[in-house]
Design a protein around this motif. Structure first.
Motif, PDB file in Angstrom:
ATOM      1  N   VAL A 107     -12.770  -0.870 -10.954  1.00 50.51           N
ATOM      2  CA  VAL A 107     -11.840  -1.226  -9.884  1.00 50.51           C
ATOM      3  C   VAL A 107     -10.409  -0.909 -10.312  1.00 50.51           C
ATOM      4  CG1 VAL A 107     -13.346  -3.039  -8.998  1.00 50.51           C
ATOM      5  CG2 VAL A 107     -11.647  -3.598 -10.741  1.00 50.51           C
ATOM      6  N   GLY A 108      -9.553  -0.686  -9.313  1.00 51.10           N
ATOM      7  CA  GLY A 108      -8.137  -0.455  -9.570  1.00 51.10           C
ATOM      8  C   GLY A 108      -7.871   0.704 -10.503  1.00 51.10           C
ATOM      9  N   THR A 109      -8.639   1.785 -10.384  1.00 52.73           N
ATOM     10  CA  THR A 109      -8.544   2.909 -11.321  1.00 52.73           C
ATOM     11  C   THR A 109      -8.423   4.220 -10.568  1.00 52.73           C
ATOM     12  OG1 THR A 109      -9.904   1.705 -12.916  1.00 52.73           O
ATOM     13  CG2 THR A 109      -9.689   4.078 -13.251  1.00 52.73           C
ATOM     14  N   ALA A 110      -7.534   5.108 -11.070  1.00 51.33           N
ATOM     15  CA  ALA A 110      -7.382   6.447 -10.501  1.00 51.33           C
ATOM     16  C   ALA A 110      -8.307   7.406 -11.251  1.00 51.33           C
ATOM     17  CB  ALA A 110      -5.940   6.918 -10.611  1.00 51.33           C
ATOM     18  N   TYR A 111      -9.041   8.200 -10.508  1.00 50.82           N
ATOM     19  CA  TYR A 111      -9.973   9.160 -11.097  1.00 50.82           C
ATOM     20  C   TYR A 111      -9.573  10.585 -10.723  1.00 50.82           C
ATOM     21  CZ  TYR A 111     -13.183   5.405 -12.358  1.00 50.82           C
ATOM     22  OH  TYR A 111     -13.754   4.296 -12.915  1.00 50.82           O
ATOM     23  N   THR A 135      -8.228  -2.459  -5.624  1.00 51.25           N
ATOM     24  CA  THR A 135      -7.923  -3.582  -6.507  1.00 51.25           C
ATOM     25  C   THR A 135      -8.351  -4.856  -5.786  1.00 51.25           C
ATOM     26  OG1 THR A 135      -6.050  -2.438  -7.534  1.00 51.25           O
ATOM     27  CG2 THR A 135      -6.112  -4.841  -7.708  1.00 51.25           C
ATOM     28  N   PRO A 136      -9.326  -5.595  -6.342  1.00 51.02           N
ATOM     29  CA  PRO A 136      -9.843  -6.769  -5.626  1.00 51.02           C
ATOM     30  C   PRO A 136      -8.758  -7.809  -5.352  1.00 51.02           C
ATOM     31  CG  PRO A 136     -11.278  -6.188  -7.464  1.00 51.02           C
ATOM     32  CD  PRO A 136     -10.031  -5.366  -7.611  1.00 51.02           C
ATOM     33  N   VAL A 137      -8.808  -8.364  -4.173  1.00 53.82           N
ATOM     34  CA  VAL A 137      -7.908  -9.462  -3.819  1.00 53.82           C
ATOM     35  C   VAL A 137      -8.485 -10.779  -4.313  1.00 53.82           C
ATOM     36  CG1 VAL A 137      -6.824 -10.704  -1.916  1.00 53.82           C
ATOM     37  CG2 VAL A 137      -7.041  -8.211  -1.820  1.00 53.82           C
ATOM     38  N   ASP A 138      -9.812 -10.938  -4.189  1.00 58.20           N
ATOM     39  CA  ASP A 138     -10.496 -12.155  -4.630  1.00 58.20           C
ATOM     40  C   ASP A 138     -11.567 -11.788  -5.647  1.00 58.20           C
ATOM     41  OD1 ASP A 138      -9.138 -14.035  -2.964  1.00 58.20           O
ATOM     42  OD2 ASP A 138     -10.289 -13.251  -1.274  1.00 58.20           O
ATOM     43  N   THR A 139     -11.676 -12.563  -6.713  1.00 57.68           N
ATOM     44  CA  THR A 139     -12.692 -12.339  -7.736  1.00 57.68           C
ATOM     45  C   THR A 139     -13.423 -13.645  -8.031  1.00 57.68           C
ATOM     46  OG1 THR A 139     -11.112 -12.758  -9.534  1.00 57.68           O
ATOM     47  CG2 THR A 139     -11.411 -10.466  -8.836  1.00 57.68           C
ATOM     48  N   ALA A 140     -14.646 -13.497  -8.560  1.00 60.59           N
ATOM     49  CA  ALA A 140     -15.444 -14.638  -8.990  1.00 60.59           C
ATOM     50  C   ALA A 140     -15.536 -14.585 -10.509  1.00 60.59           C
ATOM     51  CB  ALA A 140     -16.833 -14.584  -8.358  1.00 60.59           C
ATOM     52  N   PHE A 141     -14.849 -15.518 -11.166  1.00 64.09           N
ATOM     53  CA  PHE A 141     -14.836 -15.509 -12.627  1.00 64.09           C
ATOM     54  C   PHE A 141     -16.070 -16.226 -13.167  1.00 64.09           C
ATOM     55  CE2 PHE A 141     -13.845 -17.413 -16.736  1.00 64.09           C
ATOM     56  CZ  PHE A 141     -13.443 -16.287 -17.448  1.00 64.09           C
ATOM     57  N   PRO A 142     -16.782 -15.645 -14.134  1.00 64.45           N
ATOM     58  CA  PRO A 142     -17.963 -16.297 -14.696  1.00 64.45           C
ATOM     59  C   PRO A 142     -17.637 -17.065 -15.982  1.00 64.45           C
ATOM     60  CG  PRO A 142     -17.952 -13.968 -15.296  1.00 64.45           C
ATOM     61  CD  PRO A 142     -16.678 -14.224 -14.539  1.00 64.45           C
ATOM     62  N   PRO A 226     -18.818 -11.160   0.483  1.00 67.13           N
ATOM     63  CA  PRO A 226     -17.907 -10.296   1.244  1.00 67.13           C
ATOM     64  C   PRO A 226     -16.454 -10.459   0.806  1.00 67.13           C
ATOM     65  CG  PRO A 226     -19.522 -11.258   2.711  1.00 67.13           C
ATOM     66  CD  PRO A 226     -19.731 -11.900   1.368  1.00 67.13           C
ATOM     67  N   GLY A 227     -15.864  -9.367   0.290  1.00 65.49           N
ATOM     68  CA  GLY A 227     -14.474  -9.370  -0.136  1.00 65.49           C
ATOM     69  C   GLY A 227     -14.225  -9.995  -1.491  1.00 65.49           C
ATOM     70  N   VAL A 228     -15.279 -10.469  -2.168  1.00 65.05           N
ATOM     71  CA  VAL A 228     -15.134 -11.120  -3.480  1.00 65.05           C
ATOM     72  C   VAL A 228     -15.876 -10.288  -4.513  1.00 65.05           C
ATOM     73  CG1 VAL A 228     -15.465 -13.206  -4.840  1.00 65.05           C
ATOM     74  CG2 VAL A 228     -15.022 -13.374  -2.373  1.00 65.05           C
TER      75      VAL A 228
END
Length: 402
Positions: A107-111, A135-142, A226-228
């Motif tokens: 995520v958030g990477t230029a290729y 670039t994710p707006v919401d993430t689920a941290f483990p 969805p979105g996470v």
């Protein structure tokens, strides 16, 4: 010079015939072209390369494939690379006309995409383009237990707790990206979902003593809801000696073994009968969850108020928790006369201060304590209760096919 008898009209006819004959011969000259006449082959079409996502695309989903396709030719070279030089794996189809990435992007990477194609005439085409993932707006941290670098007992499960719910239809994909590796030898194991935020892992049998476990959480490119999106973590921990103890509730004994050898048999007292059975110590396979050198125990945490004759508020030493509901092994110097003879506690496993100190010093989080002898069973989830199901029952909580 005219020969005698030859007329001027005959000479003219002969000259005309020679000229006509010469006109009938093929014309060969140094400046003749062999491409413009009727029947000439058409010029070959050069190869044309198409990349998806298109050049300069942004907010690309990291789980979307990158494809490179050529028309009028074959692909001879395709690379998709991140800024640090990491190449994206991919495969070419049998025809050599389509390359498709394999596995997710970061995520958030230029290729940078670079492709070279060869045409039928030998001509080549080079194509360069770029794409940038979202670039994710919401993430689920483990959050993970055990913690990295810790040594645990053979009964310690791996517990992954997300700070955002995982959608039901994403559980399988999440499990596919949670990798457990055991060395020096692999052992079978399975994940099992306890809720929409927690998934636990246990091997088929107890962990092998003195082994190393690596957990690779590769969820950085996984949309868990969805979105996470998930995140990526690596956790390493070790498994120590096999400390497996047995408490016989009816006989009032605690037998401690290490690697199959009995170290000590300790007289104990356990939960008393009566009081609607609320003080009876639970039977089942329990796992030490924490070790506390001292702990203040107050019955109000279990619903027994100060106006109840069973109320207590006491500091105990060498406390080893085995249930969420408040069962501990600990020092209980006030009940030494009952230890090995009668059950007089409110559910905990009480022993002398000397025995508790010894037990405490020889124990670690993840050690197994098997309780037998009461009709009150341990409830699922009341502590690290993963060993109270058969392995087949445990696997039923997995989203992966058996």
């Amino acid at each position: 010079m005219q020969r005698p008898g030859q007329s001027t009209s005959v000479r003219r006819r002969t000259l005309v015939g020679v000229l006509l004959g010469a006109a009938a011969l093929p014309a060969v000259t140094a400046c003749q072209s062999d491409t413009g006449g009727p029947g000439a082959a058409p010029a070959a079409t050069p190869p044309s390369v198409t990349v998806s996502p298109a050049d300069a695309a942004t907010d690309v989903r990291p789980d979307a494939p990158v494809s490179v396709t050529v028309a009028h030719g074959t692909l001879t070279d395709v690379t998709v690379t991140a800024p640090d030089g990491t190449a994206v794996a991919g495969a070419l189809d049998p025809a050599g006309t389509t390359w498709t990435s394999q596995g997710p992007l970061a995520v958030g990477t230029a290729y940078a995409v670079h492709a070279v194609a060869a045409g039928a005439s030998g001509a080549s085409t080079t194509h360069d383009s770029t794409l940038t993932t979202l670039t994710p707006v919401d993430t689920a941290f483990p959050a993970v237990a055990p913690l990295a670098g810790h040594e645990v007992g053979v009964g310690m499960p791996v517990i992954v707790t997300f700070d955002s719910p995982v959608a039901d239809d994403r559980r399988r994909l999440v499990e596919e990206n949670l990798h457990v590796t055991v060395t020096p030898a692999p052992v079978p194991g399975s994940w099992s979902w306890q809720s929409d935020t927690e998934v636990e892992y246990r091997p088929e049998q107890y962990w092998p003593a003195r082994s190393a476990v690596h957990l690779d959480i590769d969820l950085g490119s996984v949309e868990v809801a969805p979105g996470v999106w998930g995140t990526t973590r690596d956790i390493d921990f070790t498994v120590g000696s096999a400390m497996v103890s047995t408490v016989d509730i009816a006989a009032h004994t605690l037998t401690v073994t290490r690697d199959g050898q009995v170290l000590r048999t300790i007289p104990v007292t356990l939960g008393q009968s009566g009081h609607s059975g609320t003080f009876v110590t639970r039977s089942g396979t329990k796992v030490i969850m924490s070790l506390e050198r001292s702990r203040q125990m107050n019955s109000e945490t279990t619903g027994i108020g100060q106006d109840d004759p069973n109320y207590y508020d006491v500091a105990v030493e060498y406390a080893m928790r085995v249930t969420n509901s408040g069962e501990f092994l600990h020092a209980a110097p006030w009940s030494v006369s009952s230890q090995g003879r009668a059950n007089v506690s409110h559910g905990c496993t009480g022993m002398s201060t000397e025995d508790a100190r010894w037990m405490f010093e020889h124990s670690k989080v993840g050690d197994v304590v098997v309780y037998t002898g009461s009709d009150r069973g341990i409830e699922p989830g009341n502590g690290f209760t993963v060993w109270n199901e058969t392995y087949q029952q445990w696997q039923q909580g997995s989203a992966l096919p058996a």
